[in-house]
Design a protein around this motif. Structure first.
Motif, PDB file in Angstrom:
ATOM      1  N   GLU A  13       0.859  -1.175   0.000  1.00  0.00           N
ATOM      2  CA  GLU A  13       0.000   0.000   0.000  1.00  0.00           C
ATOM      3  C   GLU A  13       0.900   1.230   0.000  1.00  0.00           C
ATOM      4  O   GLU A  13       1.890   1.296   0.735  1.00  0.00           O
ATOM      5  CB  GLU A  13      -0.914   0.029   1.228  1.00  0.00           C
ATOM      6  CG  GLU A  13      -2.014  -1.024   1.224  1.00  0.00           C
ATOM      7  CD  GLU A  13      -3.109  -0.722   0.210  1.00  0.00           C
ATOM      8  OE1 GLU A  13      -3.175   0.424  -0.281  1.00  0.00           O
ATOM      9  OE2 GLU A  13      -3.894  -1.649  -0.079  1.00  0.00           O
ATOM     10  N   ILE A  36       0.911   5.222   0.728  1.00  0.00           N
ATOM     11  CA  ILE A  36       0.134   6.253   1.402  1.00  0.00           C
ATOM     12  C   ILE A  36       0.933   7.549   1.462  1.00  0.00           C
ATOM     13  O   ILE A  36       2.165   7.554   1.320  1.00  0.00           O
ATOM     14  CB  ILE A  36      -0.266   5.814   2.828  1.00  0.00           C
ATOM     15  CG1 ILE A  36       0.977   5.554   3.674  1.00  0.00           C
ATOM     16  CG2 ILE A  36      -1.136   4.572   2.783  1.00  0.00           C
ATOM     17  CD1 ILE A  36       0.675   5.186   5.111  1.00  0.00           C
ATOM     18  N   SER A  37       0.245   8.653   1.677  1.00  0.00           N
ATOM     19  CA  SER A  37       0.891   9.962   1.762  1.00  0.00           C
ATOM     20  C   SER A  37       1.598  10.111   3.106  1.00  0.00           C
ATOM     21  O   SER A  37       1.149   9.581   4.130  1.00  0.00           O
ATOM     22  CB  SER A  37      -0.133  11.087   1.606  1.00  0.00           C
ATOM     23  OG  SER A  37      -0.789  11.004   0.357  1.00  0.00           O
ATOM     24  N   GLY A  78      -2.142   5.135   8.864  1.00  0.00           N
ATOM     25  CA  GLY A  78      -2.416   5.274   7.436  1.00  0.00           C
ATOM     26  C   GLY A  78      -2.747   3.954   6.771  1.00  0.00           C
ATOM     27  O   GLY A  78      -3.655   3.858   5.943  1.00  0.00           O
ATOM     28  N   GLN A 131      -6.190   2.764   7.780  1.00  0.00           N
ATOM     29  CA  GLN A 131      -7.226   3.504   7.064  1.00  0.00           C
ATOM     30  C   GLN A 131      -7.382   3.010   5.631  1.00  0.00           C
ATOM     31  O   GLN A 131      -8.507   2.843   5.135  1.00  0.00           O
ATOM     32  CB  GLN A 131      -6.900   5.000   7.070  1.00  0.00           C
ATOM     33  CG  GLN A 131      -7.961   5.880   6.427  1.00  0.00           C
ATOM     34  CD  GLN A 131      -7.609   7.347   6.501  1.00  0.00           C
ATOM     35  OE1 GLN A 131      -6.579   7.730   7.054  1.00  0.00           O
ATOM     36  NE2 GLN A 131      -8.465   8.188   5.938  1.00  0.00           N
ATOM     37  N   GLU A 132      -6.263   2.753   4.955  1.00  0.00           N
ATOM     38  CA  GLU A 132      -6.321   2.300   3.565  1.00  0.00           C
ATOM     39  C   GLU A 132      -6.992   0.929   3.459  1.00  0.00           C
ATOM     40  O   GLU A 132      -7.856   0.714   2.606  1.00  0.00           O
ATOM     41  CB  GLU A 132      -4.911   2.231   2.972  1.00  0.00           C
ATOM     42  CG  GLU A 132      -4.278   3.570   2.672  1.00  0.00           C
ATOM     43  CD  GLU A 132      -4.991   4.309   1.559  1.00  0.00           C
ATOM     44  OE1 GLU A 132      -5.448   3.652   0.601  1.00  0.00           O
ATOM     45  OE2 GLU A 132      -5.089   5.547   1.645  1.00  0.00           O
TER      46      GLU A 132
END
Length: 396
Positions: A257, A259-260, A320, A323-324
């Motif tokens: 994944e 993520i920012s 993060g 959440q993803e």
């Protein structure tokens, strides 16, 4: 008497030897199919069948054409008929060899064909004694005859190339690996519905003759899926939805994944999760089913573009990733429950196994019961290591 018994024994032993070649088929007399395309015919009520047939003399991988060959590794033909078997029989009018299905890798259906219904397709290909039940099945929004005839990847035969894409589909984790066995199982089940991988033609390849023109060659891409209800396709699932499907149907245990970074919208951090375990725990209260979906996983940071401290970065990466993955699971559940109202996640199987008596009451209207069921999702991940960032000055 002994002579009679000896003669009878000799006859029993020699008869099989005399008849052992009766069913023999010479390979040079067969048209070996590597991939099949199914579409609606031009006339109403007809089916168009396309077959990708291997050219034995030209499927050797040479740069030039062999002596007496054309250089093309495959030969594709299409026929129409009132049924699939009728279309196959009509191939005898244009194929100089008998069509042989035992080496088929792939069956590709057009979106229009899948939306009309796959009853005939499942019935025919599961009855055919030559067809292997591990043959891959896919749906496409492109033309099936173009998909099965497009040379993909490093393989000479397109059907074999797509076969290898399916074999390694869990690496990317963006499409399910549907074969005839799993399709028949879900098709005949009264507690789940089929979900079939999507293939499409995308301008991904780069020609050696035109290296500056990216995407000058179309390639078959395995990405997304098609959702079904009562034997008919009802809509598409995105690549993220397909990732969620893999957690439920194939127990996907690893993936990545991106993520920012918490302190920047432009910098990214890449996490590789592994050891993922999904548990679906059913419950029954007030005449309604309920489900708790729990996903646990461990993860490593494999590419770090953030500039935070080690302890804070690990905590933010944890949040993060949670959440993803939560969004992935909730997204595919929402589409199954509310958009398509079809249980392709095998929730019915889980409920039936724990509540067999209650299942007998609900199975007749399971689509509605599933759509109204309360489903909660909980994700717990742990980022273990790999939080440092390499710089020109050294390691921070």
């Amino acid at each position: 008497m002994k002579r009679i018994l000896c003669c009878m024994l000799l006859i029993v032993l020699t008869v099989p030897l005399l008849t052992s070649c009766m069913g023999l088929r010479q390979i040079n007399e067969l048209a070996m199919v590597a991939a099949v395309g199914l579409d609606l015919g031009e006339k109403p009520g007809t089916v168009r069948l396309s077959a990708q047939i291997i050219r034995p003399a030209d499927a050797r991988g040479q740069t030039g054409a062999p002596s007496g060959g054309t250089g093309e590794p495959i030969y594709s033909i299409s026929t129409e008929g009132s049924s699939i078997f009728d279309a196959i029989r009509n191939m005898g009018q244009i194929s100089s060899r008998r069509v042989y299905w035992a080496h088929n890798f792939l069956i590709v259906m057009s979106e229009q064909y899948a939306r009309k219904g796959i009853d005939d397709m499942v019935d025919f290909f599961t009855r055919n004694h030559e067809l292997r039940m591990n043959t891959w099945v896919a749906v496409t929004s492109d033309k099936p005859d173009e998909v099965i005839s497009t040379v993909t990847g490093l393989e000479v035969v397109p059907g074999e190339a797509v076969d290898r894409l399916f074999r390694d589909h869990r690496i990317a984790g963006r499409a399910p690996g549907t074969n005839m066995m799993s399709l028949e199982e879900s098709y005949l089940s009264d507690s789940t519905e089929p979900v079939i991988a999507r293939v499409s033609l995308q301008p991904r390849g780069v020609s050696n003759k035109k290296p500056g023109e990216h995407g000058s060659i179309k390639q078959v891409e395995l990405k997304g899926a098609a959702a079904f209800k009562h034997g008919q396709m009802v809509g598409w699932l995105t690549a993220d939805d397909a990732r969620g499907v893999l957690f439920f149907l194939e127990r996907l245990d690893k993936g990545i994944e991106v993520i920012s970074c918490p302190d920047s919208d432009t910098n990214m951090i890449t996490l590789e999760f592994n050891g993922a375990k999904l548990k679906v725990m059913p419950a029954y209260a007030q005449g309604r089913p309920k489900f708790d979906v729990h996903l646990t996983a461990k993860a490593d940071i494999v590419e770090n573009g953030c500039s935070q401290s080690t302890s804070q970065l690990r905590k933010d990466a944890d949040e993060g990733l949670d959440q993803e993955l939560t969004q992935t699971l909730e997204g595919v559940i929402d589409k199954a429950q509310h958009k398509y109202r079809t249980d392709f996640l095998k929730m019915g199987d889980v409920f039936r196994n724990k509540y067999p008596a209650e299942w007998k009451k609900l199975k007749k209207d399971w689509d509605e019961a599933f759509a109204e069921a309360e489903i909660t999702v909980q994700v717990e991940t742990t980022v273990k290591s790999g939080v440092v960032k390499a710089t020109r000055e050294g390691i921070k």
